[in-house]
Design a protein around this motif. Sequence first.
Motif, short mmCIF file in Angstrom:
data_model
loop_
_atom_site.label_atom_id
_atom_site.label_comp_id
_atom_site.label_asym_id
_atom_site.label_seq_id
_atom_site.Cartn_x
_atom_site.Cartn_y
_atom_site.Cartn_z
N VAL A 122 0.87 -1.17 0.00
CA VAL A 122 0.00 0.00 0.00
C VAL A 122 0.91 1.22 0.00
O VAL A 122 1.73 1.39 0.90
N ALA A 123 0.78 2.07 -1.02
CA ALA A 123 1.67 3.22 -1.17
C ALA A 123 0.85 4.47 -1.44
O ALA A 123 0.87 5.01 -2.53
N ARG A 124 0.13 4.94 -0.43
CA ARG A 124 -0.67 6.15 -0.65
C ARG A 124 -0.71 7.07 0.56
O ARG A 124 -1.44 8.05 0.56
N TRP A 125 0.06 6.79 1.58
CA TRP A 125 -0.02 7.58 2.81
C TRP A 125 1.13 8.55 2.92
O TRP A 125 2.26 8.26 2.53
N SER A 126 0.85 9.70 3.51
CA SER A 126 1.90 10.70 3.69
C SER A 126 2.89 10.23 4.74
O SER A 126 2.64 9.30 5.50
#
Length: 170
Positions: A122-126
């Motif tokens: 999962v690669a979408r968090w700040s």
Amino acid sequence: MDQLLSTLRFYATDCNKLTIGNYAGFSKLTAQRIVHRVSCAIASLRPQFLCFPETIEKFNMAQRKFYEIASFPRVKGAMDCTHVRIQSPGGDNSELYRNRKGCFSVNIQAICNTNLELTDIVARWSDLTHDSTVFNNLNRRACFKRRVYGDAVVLVDGCYACKLYLMPPL
């Protein structure tokens, strides 16, 4: 091949598309199109190479392999987060992606198997998002919480709380 290598160089270095274009003999606009096209092609391969074990057979094999390595029962995978450097996303919220070292990065959570292959990412968090917050907001967590995977556990580091399905170090 030139397009793939140029895109991989763009990923691996901190240079911009103008530099990549100059290096490979493309204009900045062409380099931008190439990076976008190759990135989409790579992303389309995700289902082929990033497979979380869902069937009973694959599920049991994953648990068996973890048990063979460390005599640790019920383990479905090992999970952690890491920060990957990115260019500034720009806009009003770009500072959310600046890490403590002053660089821009994304907090990426990954689960791997005993062969060190990624099975979930999962690669979408700040950068400011805590590791446990990333996991707590995912569908994968809901599956573990509802016991879709039975009594399986995921090995995690000390950033995660101990749950029936998460096993941090003691």
